[in-house]
Design an enzyme around this catalytic site. Sequence first.
Site, PDB file in Angstrom:
ATOM      1  N   TYR A 181    -123.566 -65.671  -3.981  1.00 57.16           N
ATOM      2  CA  TYR A 181    -123.312 -65.462  -2.549  1.00 57.16           C
ATOM      3  C   TYR A 181    -121.987 -66.115  -2.143  1.00 57.16           C
ATOM      4  CZ  TYR A 181    -124.564 -65.153   2.442  1.00 57.16           C
ATOM      5  OH  TYR A 181    -124.592 -64.863   3.797  1.00 57.16           O
TER       6      TYR A 181
ATOM      7  N   SER B   4    -119.203 -65.236   5.841  1.00 62.95           N
ATOM      8  CA  SER B   4    -120.179 -66.314   6.079  1.00 62.95           C
ATOM      9  C   SER B   4    -119.400 -67.610   6.088  1.00 62.95           C
ATOM     10  CB  SER B   4    -121.199 -66.330   4.941  1.00 62.95           C
ATOM     11  OG  SER B   4    -121.947 -67.531   4.952  1.00 62.95           O
TER      12      SER B   4
HETATM   13  P1  NAD Z   1    -130.760 -58.930   7.288  1.00 65.21           P
HETATM   14  O1  NAD Z   1    -131.574 -59.033   6.042  1.00 65.21           O
HETATM   15  O2  NAD Z   1    -131.443 -58.951   8.621  1.00 65.21           O
HETATM   16  O3  NAD Z   1    -129.822 -57.654   7.253  1.00 65.21           O
HETATM   17  C1  NAD Z   1    -129.243 -57.165   6.082  1.00 65.21           C
HETATM   18  C2  NAD Z   1    -128.934 -55.703   6.279  1.00 65.21           C
HETATM   19  O4  NAD Z   1    -128.330 -55.208   5.071  1.00 65.21           O
HETATM   20  C3  NAD Z   1    -130.187 -54.862   6.508  1.00 65.21           C
HETATM   21  O5  NAD Z   1    -129.891 -53.803   7.399  1.00 65.21           O
HETATM   22  C4  NAD Z   1    -130.490 -54.313   5.119  1.00 65.21           C
HETATM   23  O6  NAD Z   1    -131.253 -53.114   5.123  1.00 65.21           O
HETATM   24  C5  NAD Z   1    -129.081 -54.085   4.633  1.00 65.21           C
HETATM   25  N1  NAD Z   1    -128.975 -53.957   3.187  1.00 65.21           N
HETATM   26  C6  NAD Z   1    -129.396 -54.814   2.222  1.00 65.21           C
HETATM   27  N2  NAD Z   1    -129.133 -54.317   1.004  1.00 65.21           N
HETATM   28  C7  NAD Z   1    -128.528 -53.115   1.200  1.00 65.21           C
HETATM   29  C8  NAD Z   1    -128.009 -52.120   0.341  1.00 65.21           C
HETATM   30  N3  NAD Z   1    -128.063 -52.228  -0.984  1.00 65.21           N
HETATM   31  N4  NAD Z   1    -127.459 -51.021   0.904  1.00 65.21           N
HETATM   32  C9  NAD Z   1    -127.408 -50.857   2.240  1.00 65.21           C
HETATM   33  N5  NAD Z   1    -127.890 -51.777   3.101  1.00 65.21           N
HETATM   34  C10 NAD Z   1    -128.439 -52.883   2.581  1.00 65.21           C
HETATM   35  O7  NAD Z   1    -129.728 -60.150   7.150  1.00 65.21           O
HETATM   36  P2  NAD Z   1    -128.552 -60.660   8.094  1.00 65.21           P
HETATM   37  O8  NAD Z   1    -128.704 -62.138   8.161  1.00 65.21           O
HETATM   38  O9  NAD Z   1    -128.452 -59.871   9.340  1.00 65.21           O
HETATM   39  O10 NAD Z   1    -127.296 -60.381   7.144  1.00 65.21           O
HETATM   40  C11 NAD Z   1    -126.209 -59.542   7.516  1.00 65.21           C
HETATM   41  C12 NAD Z   1    -124.924 -60.098   6.935  1.00 65.21           C
HETATM   42  O11 NAD Z   1    -124.657 -61.365   7.520  1.00 65.21           O
HETATM   43  C13 NAD Z   1    -124.965 -60.332   5.425  1.00 65.21           C
HETATM   44  O12 NAD Z   1    -123.742 -59.932   4.839  1.00 65.21           O
HETATM   45  C14 NAD Z   1    -125.138 -61.834   5.320  1.00 65.21           C
HETATM   46  O13 NAD Z   1    -124.642 -62.331   4.125  1.00 65.21           O
HETATM   47  C15 NAD Z   1    -124.350 -62.297   6.520  1.00 65.21           C
HETATM   48  N6  NAD Z   1    -124.649 -63.641   6.972  1.00 65.21           N
HETATM   49  C16 NAD Z   1    -125.898 -63.990   7.378  1.00 65.21           C
HETATM   50  C17 NAD Z   1    -126.151 -65.289   7.811  1.00 65.21           C
HETATM   51  C18 NAD Z   1    -127.495 -65.732   8.298  1.00 65.21           C
HETATM   52  O14 NAD Z   1    -127.672 -66.948   8.501  1.00 65.21           O
HETATM   53  N7  NAD Z   1    -128.446 -64.858   8.513  1.00 65.21           N
HETATM   54  C19 NAD Z   1    -125.114 -66.225   7.817  1.00 65.21           C
HETATM   55  C20 NAD Z   1    -123.849 -65.840   7.390  1.00 65.21           C
HETATM   56  C21 NAD Z   1    -123.621 -64.541   6.984  1.00 65.21           C
END
Ligand code: NAD
Length: 256
Positions: A151, A138
Site C-alpha cells: 500500500y 493517502s
Molecule cells: P472503500 O472500500 O469504501 O472503497 C473502495 C472502492 O474501490 C469501492 O468502490 C470498491 O468497489 C472499489 N474497488 C476495489 N477494488 C476494485 C477493483 N479491482 N476494480 C474496481 N473498483 C474496485 O474504501 P475507501 O476508504 O473509500 O478507499 C478509496 C480510496 O481512498 C482508496 O484508494 C484508498 O486507498 C484511499 N484512502 C483511504 C483511506 C481511509 O482511511 N479510508 C485513507 C487514505 C486513502
Amino acid sequence: MLKGKTALVTGSTSGIGLGIAKALAAQGANIVMNGFGDVDGPRAEIAALGVQVAYHGADMSKPDEIAAMMTYAAGQFGRVDILVNNAGIQHVARVENFPPERWDAIIAINMSSAFHATRLALPAMQAAGWGRIINVASVHGLVASAEKSAYVAAKHGVVGLTKVTALENATSGVTCNAICPGWVLTSMVQKQLDAKVAAQGISNDEARNQLLREKEPSLQFTTPEELGALAVFFCSPAGNNVRGVAWNMDGGWAAQ
Ligand code: NAD
C-alpha cells in the site's frame, strides 16, 4: 460550476469515491461511476443531485477493462473532463509474510490503474485545453506505517505519477494533483478496526480511539464530504495553477 463537464470516479460505489462523486455532481458534473458491490443505491444518491449517471464495472486491476471503461465513458458523454483515480484495496502483513498475489493486486489496483486511466484520458483533455486528474493517494503516499508495504509503495508511486503528469501538462489547462487522506471511516478502515477488535478483544469504540491516537493528532476521522470539497477546489478556477501537489487532509498525521 461544473455543469456540462463529465467526471469519471473509479471506485465510486462506496466511501471516499462516492463522496467525491457526490461533491462533483452537486456542482453539476455528470458522473461515470465504477466499482464493485451495490451500484443502484449509490447511483440513486448521485442522480438525486440532478445530473446524469452512467456506470462501468471495470476491474481496475485489468488494463483491458480500464480501456473499455474509458471508451464507454467517452461514448456516454463525449469526453472525460475530470478523472478521479480512487479505487483501492488494502492488505496488512509484515513484508516476510506478505502474500505475493496481494502485493500484485495492490500495485495493480492502487497504482497501475491510475497510470492506465490517466494515459487514456489525457489526449482528449489536451485537445480540449482543460482537464483535471485527481489521484486519491493517502498520507501513506508521504509517510510509511509498518505492515503496509504494498500500500505504501503504491501510494508513494501514485504521488510520483501525479507530479510527472502535472509537469508534462504544466503549460496547458490540464492539472493533476493528489489527495492524501489520513483515517477515513470507510469499509476499508472498518476491516482494520474489526481485526483489532478480534485480536485484542476490545470494543469497536476502543479500537477506533486506538487507531486515531496512534497516528492522527486531531483524533478525528476525515470525512468523504471534506475530501469531496477538496476535489471540487481542484476543479475550480482557483485551482487552475495548482499542479503536482500531494495535499494531505490527515488531522496532522504527516506533520509529526
Ligand atoms: P472503500 O472500500 O469504501 O472503497 C473502495 C472502492 O474501490 C469501492 O468502490 C470498491 O468497489 C472499489 N474497488 C476495489 N477494488 C476494485 C477493483 N479491482 N476494480 C474496481 N473498483 C474496485 O474504501 P475507501 O476508504 O473509500 O478507499 C478509496 C480510496 O481512498 C482508496 O484508494 C484508498 O486507498 C484511499 N484512502 C483511504 C483511506 C481511509 O482511511 N479510508 C485513507 C487514505 C486513502
